[in-house]
Design a protein around this motif. Structure first.
Motif, PDB file in Angstrom:
ATOM      1  N   SER A   1      -7.517   2.924  -5.119  1.00 25.51           N
ATOM      2  CA  SER A   1      -7.995   3.688  -3.962  1.00 25.51           C
ATOM      3  C   SER A   1      -7.914   2.868  -2.681  1.00 25.51           C
ATOM      4  O   SER A   1      -7.761   3.428  -1.589  1.00 25.51           O
ATOM      5  N   THR A   2      -8.020   1.546  -2.782  1.00 23.83           N
ATOM      6  CA  THR A   2      -7.874   0.700  -1.597  1.00 23.83           C
ATOM      7  C   THR A   2      -6.411   0.449  -1.248  1.00 23.83           C
ATOM      8  O   THR A   2      -6.115  -0.061  -0.170  1.00 23.83           O
TER       9      THR A   2
ATOM     10  N   ASN B   1       0.829  -1.202   0.000  1.00 26.29           N
ATOM     11  CA  ASN B   1       0.000   0.000   0.000  1.00 26.29           C
ATOM     12  C   ASN B   1       0.866   1.256   0.000  1.00 26.29           C
ATOM     13  O   ASN B   1       1.874   1.348   0.701  1.00 26.29           O
TER      14      ASN B   1
ATOM     15  N   HIS C   1      -4.150   2.886  -1.141  1.00 28.52           N
ATOM     16  CA  HIS C   1      -3.599   4.146  -0.619  1.00 28.52           C
ATOM     17  C   HIS C   1      -2.700   4.845  -1.640  1.00 28.52           C
ATOM     18  O   HIS C   1      -1.726   5.502  -1.271  1.00 28.52           O
TER      19      HIS C   1
ATOM     20  N   LYS D   1      -9.656  -3.163   2.161  1.00 27.39           N
ATOM     21  CA  LYS D   1      -8.289  -3.463   1.788  1.00 27.39           C
ATOM     22  C   LYS D   1      -8.171  -4.916   1.318  1.00 27.39           C
ATOM     23  O   LYS D   1      -7.509  -5.218   0.316  1.00 27.39           O
TER      24      LYS D   1
ATOM     25  N   SER E   1      -2.995   7.575  -3.275  1.00 25.35           N
ATOM     26  CA  SER E   1      -3.771   8.812  -3.367  1.00 25.35           C
ATOM     27  C   SER E   1      -3.212   9.786  -4.393  1.00 25.35           C
ATOM     28  O   SER E   1      -3.947  10.587  -4.960  1.00 25.35           O
TER      29      SER E   1
ATOM     30  N   MET F   1      -9.225   2.175 -10.894  1.00 23.23           N
ATOM     31  CA  MET F   1      -9.348   3.339 -10.024  1.00 23.23           C
ATOM     32  C   MET F   1      -9.791   2.912  -8.624  1.00 23.23           C
ATOM     33  O   MET F   1      -9.232   3.354  -7.609  1.00 23.23           O
ATOM     34  N   GLY F   2     -10.809   2.039  -8.557  1.00 21.84           N
ATOM     35  CA  GLY F   2     -11.262   1.553  -7.258  1.00 21.84           C
ATOM     36  C   GLY F   2     -10.214   0.723  -6.548  1.00 21.84           C
ATOM     37  O   GLY F   2     -10.055   0.803  -5.328  1.00 21.84           O
TER      38      GLY F   2
ATOM     39  N   THR G   1      -4.082   7.985  -8.123  1.00 23.77           N
ATOM     40  CA  THR G   1      -5.479   7.664  -8.433  1.00 23.77           C
ATOM     41  C   THR G   1      -6.215   8.801  -9.125  1.00 23.77           C
ATOM     42  O   THR G   1      -6.948   8.554 -10.098  1.00 23.77           O
ATOM     43  N   PRO G   2      -6.100  10.076  -8.678  1.00 24.41           N
ATOM     44  CA  PRO G   2      -6.859  11.146  -9.348  1.00 24.41           C
ATOM     45  C   PRO G   2      -6.566  11.262 -10.836  1.00 24.41           C
ATOM     46  O   PRO G   2      -7.440  11.670 -11.612  1.00 24.41           O
TER      47      PRO G   2
END
Length: 756
Positions: A644-645, A151, A647, A500, A649, A640-641, A652-653
């Protein structure tokens, strides 16, 4: 959780199965008695003669040239040898465009697979995340996936870049293919021979008039509103009852042929049947006399029903096929509004005559909306209830779940060979079995909705099959399988840790889909070329029913591509490839093998076997394009999902841009290329009309179009009537049991026939 050894066992089973199918096919296709099963297209074209007619007694049934058995795979290069333009002339544009779906898969996934194994696999493998997680079931094969990345790792930038590469490359290939196929369609339509549907439109929802019949109303309307180009029309009748009688007579004729053949082999004994339920009890009667009597009764009913349908205005449907003197006139009529009321005098391009599904033309147009609403609700419940067997299939991929359900089988299940078979082969074959009956159900739904052409029926069925595959086979397999595999982890961790675990577990379902691809895409495709079912049915018909060469020709079952089932299956592989390309690239080689093998197999079948029922000039390609784009968007959203799990960050955007760009790309292609597939250019119609008038100034188009759209059941009824008159004229002559072709020609007097 399938391990590398389990996948190896599954691969070995499916490779051996596919190889066995190929060897069996190579042997069976060389036998003279099977020639019509494996080369029916050439017989239907009149370009091949039966090898049974030549040679000695043994060579008529068995190929004695042992050198031909050595080259048992020579059909593969032969399938690839025919160039594409020649293949279009031989099989039609629909078949060629269908084959290009497989080429599209190879063009998209081969470069992606090379890049993924060069860059992503080393990035995923050189981590130890899965080893450090507790209470998580995994195998060595899962270390090749994104689940093995810790992560918050900066390595997720590799997956982000890969997502961009996949998106841009897929869009580039899709755009290029859309442009090529659009050009092929226009060229095909420009060079195609004259066909009735080029001059004809279908008019529906004709408003009732108390002073005129439907026929008079159509004639008057088009003479007034299309005075320069209107030529003729063909009324549409509700002949469904007549069609049922013709089909019933055909079945009785088959039984009569069967018993006559049986009697010819044993003249001393007349065949007998019981007249009770299913022939199990009741009075015993002579079978030949029984079916002869039935056929005579049905023949009289067919004649009476035809007279009733054609003479009664109540049998007329508020629809008609209207033909024009020029293609230009048909284009204007088909693509414009005919009345102030937009719900009346609705026009559309008429399907070609062999493409029409006549049963649905009798349906009232106003009922179609209600029917489609009913089917939409029925399809929702069908999809929902099918989740139960899909979830059951997922338990087969989970050894622990099986052992809990049937603990007394634990010693057997734990045996290495049995365990590898269950995890590596059984889930895929079980899912395949559950999906066998689905196409028939979906086709029934499409017919109930009221579509009037076989091509639109197949496209609608394909659309629903694709939705079903996406929801049940893809999404449900991931959700149900992940929940079952990680059930212990879910129950023994806090609620904040569950997302997670899901994020880590979803990529692990690649092992299940690998087994499914091998069963369906390897062994399944190899089984297609064997044609075991048509082989058995042909020989049964040939033995029991065939009396003449015409009967033998009807016994052949060349089949069709089956767009309603084949294309959604291909689209499932596009979804799997695009979703797992950036998540677990290990799936890609298996998908590439499928596309390559299927391309060769189906090219062979299209050249030698399949006989398409219609020609739509590749009109289904927009559906293919749209579903690949949808698969691309789904892959972006799932990645994308997933990130996001994990981390990620910061990376992802940047993925939010990809779905927006992909939707914009789809809208561009829809506006730029799709009109070619739904409308016919006035310019092209005028050019073709001008050339035709120059080459054939004395063409009598009305004669060409006069009977093009007559309901085929009327032609069948005429044939039945002719057969009855022939039999009455020759009462003392027994039917020939030799392989000869017989036809009849009626003289103008209607009282005598010439047989030749």
């Amino acid at each position: 959780m399938a391990t590398l050894s389990d996948i190896g066992v599954a691969a070995a089973i499916n490779i051996l199965t596919a190889f066995a199918f190929f060897i069996a096919f190579a042997i069976l296709r060389l036998q003279p008695v099977n020639d019509r099963v494996y080369f029916p297209k050439w017989y239907l074209k009149g370009l091949r003669s039966s090898p049974i007619k030549t040679g000695g007694l043994a060579s008529k049934f068995v190929n004695l040239d042992f050198r031909s058995y050595i080259r048992f795979l020579n059909w593969m290069p032969q399938a690839l040898r025919m160039p594409e333009p020649e293949l279009i002339d031989h099989a039609g544009l629909d078949s060629v465009v269908y084959l290009r779906i497989y080429l599209l898969g190879l063009k998209i996934f081969f470069p992606i697979a090379c890049l993924a194994f060069t860059v992503m696999v080393p990035v995923n493998w050189t981590n130890t995340t899965l080893d450090k997680l507790q209470n998580l079931t995994f195998s060595d094969i899962d270390k090749l996936s994104i689940s093995n990345i810790p992560n918050g790792s900066s390595r997720f930038w590799v997956h982000l870049c890969m997502a961009y590469v996949i998106t841009f490359w897929t869009c580039f290939v899709l755009k290029r293919e859309y442009k090529i196929i659009g050009s092929m369609r226009l060229q095909f339509l420009a060079s195609d021979q004259r066909r009735p549907d080029q001059f004809t439109v279908l008019v529906r929802n004709i408003p009732p008039d108390p002073d005129e019949s439907v026929s008079e109303l159509v004639e008057h309307f088009f003479k007034v509103n299309h005075p320069d180009y209107y030529l003729t029309y063909q009324a549409v009748y509700n002949a469904n009852k007549l069609s049922e009688l013709v089909q019933k007579r055909k079945k009785c004729q088959n039984w009569l042929d069967y018993y006559q053949n049986k009697h010819s082999r044993n003249p001393s004994k007349r065949p007998m049947i019981k007249v009770g339920f299913l022939g199990c009890w009741g009075e015993e009667v002579d079978a030949i006399d029984r079916y002869t009597e039935k056929i005579e009764g049905l023949t009289r009913k067919i004649s009476e029903e035809k007279e009733k349908v054609t003479s009664s205005t109540k049998s007329l449907v508020p629809a008609a096929f209207v033909s024009f003197k020029r293609r230009w006139g048909a284009v204007v009529c088909a693509q414009t509004q005919q009345s102030r009321n937009p719900t009346e005098w609705l026009t559309e391009w008429a399907p070609e005559p062999r493409d029409i599904y006549w049963d649905n033309l009798a349906l009232p147009y106003v009922h179609l909306t209600i029917r489609r609403l009913v089917i939409a609700v029925a399809f929702f419940f069908l999809t929902f209830f099918f989740m139960i067997p899909i979830a059951f299939v997922q338990t087969l991929a989970n050894i622990e779940g099986i052992e809990k359900a049937v603990p007394f089988l634990k010693p057997l299940i734990e045996m290495k060979a049995i365990k590898s078979f269950i995890q590596g082969f059984l889930p895929g074959i079980a899912l395949k079995i559950f999906l066998i009956v689905l196409p028939s159900i979906l086709m029934f739904m499409s017919k109930f909705e009221g579509f009037i052409s076989k091509s639109s029926l197949e496209r609608r069925c394909a659309s629903r099959y694709y939705m079903f595959q996406f929801i049940n086979v893809f999404l449900c397999s991931i959700i149900a399988g992940t929940a079952l595999q990680q059930l212990d982890s879910f129950l023994n961790q806090s609620a904040t840790e569950i997302p997670k675990t899901i994020g880590v577990s979803i990529p692990m379902k690649a092992t299940f889909f690998i087994t499914y691809v091998m069963v369906d895409g390897w062994a399944g495709v190899a089984g297609e070329i064997l044609r075991l079912k048509p082989l058995v049915i042909y020989h049964l018909k040939n033995f029991f029913l065939v009396k003449t060469e015409k009967d033998r020709e009807e016994a052949m079952d060349p089949g069709t591509i089956g767009f309603n089932t084949g294309e959604p299956q291909i689209q499932l592989y596009f979804i799997l490839g695009l979703v797992y390309a950036a998540v677990s690239p290990i799936l890609l080689p298996f998908i590439l093998v499928f596309f390559a093998l299927a391309y060769v197999v189906y090219r062979h079948q299209i050249i030698n076997v399949y006989n398409q029922e219609y020609e739509s000039a590749g009109a289904f390609w927009p559906d293919v394009h749209r579903r690949v784009v949808l698969a691309l968007i789904v892959s972006q959203l799932l990645l994308m999902g997933l990130l996001s799990t994990k981390h990620a960050s910061r990376s992802t955007p940047l993925l939010f841009i990809l779905p927006v760009l992909t939707i914009g790309f789809h809208r561009f292609c829809k506006g730029r290329y799709e009109p070619v597939f739904v409308r016919y250019p006035l310019q092209d119609a005028m050019v073709k009309d001008t050339l035709e008038r120059t080459k054939e100034p004395n063409l009598n188009l009305k004669t060409f179009l006069q009977n093009a759209y007559v309901h085929p059941v009327f032609k069948a009824a005429d044939n039945v009537k002719d057969e009855m008159v022939v039999e009455e004229a020759r009462p003392d002559q027994t039917p020939d049991l030799v392989s000869t072709k017989r036809s009849s020609k009626r003289h103008t007097s209607g009282s005598s026939f010439e047989t030749y």
